[in-house]
Write an enzyme that holds these catalytic residues in place. Structure first.
Site, PDB file in Angstrom:
ATOM      1  N   HIS A 224      11.663  77.078  33.723  1.00 51.90           N
ATOM      2  CA  HIS A 224      12.582  77.091  32.203  1.00 51.90           C
ATOM      3  C   HIS A 224      11.475  77.152  31.117  1.00 51.90           C
ATOM      4  O   HIS A 224      11.548  77.508  29.931  1.00 51.90           O
ATOM      5  CB  HIS A 224      13.414  76.041  31.903  1.00 51.90           C
ATOM      6  CG  HIS A 224      12.819  74.504  31.660  1.00 51.90           C
ATOM      7  ND1 HIS A 224      12.664  73.499  32.385  1.00 51.90           N
ATOM      8  CD2 HIS A 224      12.105  74.072  30.635  1.00 51.90           C
ATOM      9  CE1 HIS A 224      12.140  72.392  31.966  1.00 51.90           C
ATOM     10  NE2 HIS A 224      11.897  72.854  30.853  1.00 51.90           N
TER      11      HIS A 224
ATOM     12  N   ASP B 106      12.857  74.259  39.693  1.00 46.61           N
ATOM     13  CA  ASP B 106      12.406  74.793  38.359  1.00 46.61           C
ATOM     14  C   ASP B 106      10.831  74.881  38.451  1.00 46.61           C
ATOM     15  O   ASP B 106      10.294  74.118  37.722  1.00 46.61           O
ATOM     16  CB  ASP B 106      12.957  73.811  37.490  1.00 46.61           C
ATOM     17  CG  ASP B 106      12.959  74.255  35.969  1.00 46.61           C
ATOM     18  OD1 ASP B 106      12.185  75.106  35.705  1.00 46.61           O
ATOM     19  OD2 ASP B 106      13.662  73.382  35.380  1.00 46.61           O
TER      20      ASP B 106
ATOM     21  N   SER C 132       7.626  68.698  30.296  1.00 44.14           N
ATOM     22  CA  SER C 132       8.224  69.573  31.332  1.00 44.14           C
ATOM     23  C   SER C 132       7.035  70.588  31.676  1.00 44.14           C
ATOM     24  O   SER C 132       6.303  70.972  31.049  1.00 44.14           O
ATOM     25  CB  SER C 132       9.324  70.579  30.829  1.00 44.14           C
ATOM     26  OG  SER C 132      10.711  70.138  31.079  1.00 44.14           O
TER      27      SER C 132
END
Ligand code: ARG
Ligand code: ASP
Length: 723
Positions: A87, A223, A658
């Site tokens: 992402h 991810d 992240s």
């Protein structure tokens, strides 16, 4: 008697304040040695503080970077290979994607350096060093001065510190405030600008579960994406060039495939963006009860429209994939945050803290003089600030989210600047237009525009409506209902704004002849006037007020923070996240989301397969993955015959974390951080050790996908794998 009770209360207060809640905190790497390293060792960390942050030798900080604007990435090979989330790489992957080369759907794997794809504008930023410059920044500042006077001196001092640090180098220099102006640090950073896409799994793996599973545990999302830093022949930053070569890092993470068990030490090293742990009850009440519900509702409306159009048309799905993900992410986060704050009783907890602090203040004349008015002032400030804050949210969440609004703002700067450098501006706006129309669907925009305009009209407050909104009043005299007026206006807006049509836009730009006549064509469009009216309202009525109140609130918060620290001298405070490098540490752990339910700490590929449903876009995995699962072809990446996918731990993380490396007690990479659990998303405001978990993608799943699924063996070979 009363005295006795108060002293018992004080004792309890000191106790509750001084207990550092297990695993809460985002710590400054420079101070680990002083505050954290002993605790970290007790919990299972086997290296030293210098192994994490040092300016004298290679340390972990040399292998952790800011990725783009808002994520973290880490180096995993001696050829500058970097790992981050899918992402985080999403918009890069998307920008290389089209119906012919659909890397979002099919994945992308560079089988040699030559195939790696450049990404204009993408950077990674290293921290060279940081330094406590509080005494220099606060030099000449005293409590007797007014806040504005103080700020003036501080700004000057910062300029001096930055100027000195900038001498003779190309580093990016900045001084940042910590603890609301009670502490300052200098940051020296190095920015690399040639970052190429190396690998990304198909979205059906990298975004498995999509927005349905987002912010949730148990999770099965792979991810991750891979990039590579390129440098010039001296290993220094350079703009993209064919002659650039893979960067040679001073430090890269070894990768451990030994796996994790419950209670294992874990550490997350990255760039958390923003937390607000020291808010007062008034602020928490405002966010939770007056702001979040509106934010959630606005975005819910956008999401409904986008998803309807995306479901109907594959081209629209590709165009709006990235936009949709961006809108839906915080929509869901705010829902979770509000629930978490409610369950935690956050407002009442804050009130309790404030009551105790007030008792501490009232015990001493000096304290009363310094801090006595703080809490009543906050109360007043927040009640006055709320309507402006709400209007500002509506401006940004509703008006500024309209796609045509952004285009109009580009047109405005085009007009402004084209007098100075015509050719450059033409090139710029052409490029913008190309990108804009690649991902634009006018009928989607039109529906969103209409809905958002209505929401603004009904909720932003009557003081913040531009002239234009008088149409509702004017036309209602003619017996037109609001819906008809709105529909007519929306049609008029889109039919008469030439630049929202791709052909008309490029036609206009090709023939553009620099001058007021050409410019009138732009400025007479409804979209341009709409833009102009709303921006005027924002600058005249909203921004000056939100600025006034935030500056007054900041001023109080500086003192409030100081009062909290003075009242609790034995407590180890951590500063709120501010996009600077931090260490969070905790342990691999389960949790109970509800009474009678226990969530385990890991998930496996069998859970992915159990969710598979070819009918549902988010749960439709590639056949190849099912094949590997059926054959149990996991190579050395399995644990007791199972392919682990994700695990959770109690590290305190937030947006920006992240892509952060998740590191074991030996300093080896065991996973990539990518999310939090929904029950714990209030940790940006209040952390709850029982409920807050960060979600990590197990590094073994990453390797399995690269090696077994994609067969890009060269990538696995360049890593240092610890078995
Ligand atoms: N919730 C995660 C974070 O805040 C992941 C977001 C991206 N994934 C998504 N399905 N939108 O960024
Ligand atoms: N998913 C977030 C990010 O993109 C991380 C988080 O909020 O926990 O940074």
């Amino acid at each position: 008697m009363i005295k006795k009770i108060t002293s018992i209360l004080i004792a309890i207060l000191i106790l509750t304040f001084s207990q550092i809640k297990a695993d809460e905190g985002m710590w400054i790497p420079l101070f680990l040695k002083k505050y954290n390293i002993e605790d970290m060792k007790k919990k299972g960390f086997k290296l030293t503080a210098e192994d994490i942050y040092s300016i004298n030798k290679a340390s972990m900080k040399d292998a952790v970077m800011i990725f783009g604007g808002g994520c973290t990435a880490e180096i995993i090979s001696d050829r500058g290979l970097i790992l981050t989330n899918h992402h985080c790489g999403y918009s890069s992957i998307q920008s290389h994607s089209s119906l012919e080369h659909d890397y979002l759907t099919n994945g992308f794997w560079a089988m040699s350096d030559k195939d790696e794809l450049p990404n204009e504008g993408l950077t990674v930023t290293f921290l060279v060093r940081m330094e406590d410059v509080t005494s220099q920044v606060l030099n000449g500042v005293s409590d007797e001065m007014s806040y504005d006077e103080q700020e003036k001196i501080i700004a000057k001092n910062i300029e001096k510190v930055e100027g000195k640090a900038q001498k003779g180098n190309n580093y990016k220099i900045s001084v940042k405030s910590f603890f609301y102006g009670n502490q300052y640090f200098l940051f020296v950073q190095k920015v690399y600008k040639d970052i190429r896409l190396v690998g990304a799994p198909p979205s059906s793996i990298g975004k498995f579960g999509g927005d349905t599973d987002n912010w949730m545990w148990p999770r099965h999302t792979g991810d991750f994406s891979l990039f590579r830093i390129y440098a010039n022949e001296n290993n220094e930053p350079a703009e993209y060039s064919e002659n650039n070569v893979p960067y040679k890092p001073i430090k890269h993470f070894p990768v451990s495939i030994k796996g994790v068990k419950k209670n294992d030490f874990t550490m997350v090293f990255g760039y958390p963006g923003r937390t607000q742990e020291y808010l007062t009850s008034y602020a928490v009440d405002m966010i939770k009860n007056k702001i979040n519900p509106h934010r959630i509702n606005i975005r819910q409306n956008i999401i409904d429209i986008m998803s309807e159009d995306m479901e109907k048309d594959r081209a629209v799905r590709i165009k709006y994939a990235s936009k949709y993900a961006r809108v839906s992410n915080y929509w869901k986060k705010w829902i979770g945050e509000n629930r978490g704050l409610e369950i935690l009783n956050a407002v009442a907890k804050k009130e309790e803290t404030e009551k105790q602090l007030t008792e501490w203040i009232n015990k001493d004349e000096d304290r009363i003089a310094k801090y006595g008015n703080l809490l009543p002032d906050f109360k007043k400030l927040y009640s006055e600030y709320t309507p402006y804050k709400l209007a500002e949210e509506y401006f940004y969440e509703a008006i500024w989210r309209m796609e045509s609004m952004k285009f109009s703002s580009k047109m405005a700067s085009f007009i402004r600047n084209s007098e100075k450098d015509k050719d450059a501006e033409i090139e710029k706006i052409k490029k913008y237009g190309k990108k804009f129309f690649k991902d634009y669907n006018v009928s989607t925009d039109k529906k969103i525009f209409k809905t958002l305009l209505k929401l603004y009209y009904e909720n932003a407050g009557s003081d913040f409506q531009p002239e234009l909104m008088n149409m509702f009043k004017t036309f209602s005299h003619f017996d037109l209902d609001e819906e008809t007026i709105l529909n007519n206006y929306v049609d008029y807006y889109f039919e008469n704004t030439f630049y929202l049509n791709e052909d008309n836009f490029f036609d206009f730009i090709e023939k553009y002849n620099y001058g007021s006549e050409s410019n009138i064509k732009i400025t007479e469009t409804p979209a341009y006037n709409f833009f102009y009216d709303f921006v005027n309202v924002y600058y005249a009525k909203i921004k000056p007020n939100t600025e006034k109140y935030t500056s007054q609130i900041n001023k109080k918060t500086k003192l409030y923070m100081r009062a909290l620290m003075e009242a609790n001298p034995e407590k180890n405070f951590y500063p709120d996240a501010n996009s600077t490098l931090r260490v969070a540490y905790g342990k691999v752990d389960t949790y109970e989301p509800r009474d009678g339910v226990l969530y385990d700490y890991y998930t496996t590929l069998s859970g992915v397969i159990a969710k598979v449903n070819p009918e549902i876009y988010d749960y439709n995995v590639p056949d190849r993955l099912i094949e590997l699962y059926n054959k149990k072809d996991y190579g050395k990446y399995a644990e007791n015959g199972k392919m682990h996918v994700c695990f959770i731990a109690s590290n305190h993380t937030t947006g920006g974390n992240s892509g952060s490396p998740v590191i074991n007690g030996n300093g080896e990479l065991i996973g990539v951080n990518f999310d939090r659990n929904w029950e714990g998303t209030m940790s940006d405001i209040m952390y709850n050790p029982d409920q807050c978990r960060n979600i990590t993608l197990d590094i073994r799943y990453v390797l399995f996908i690269i090696d077994k699924f994609a067969g890009d063996k060269r990538l696995v070979e360049e890593m240092d794998i610890v078995e």
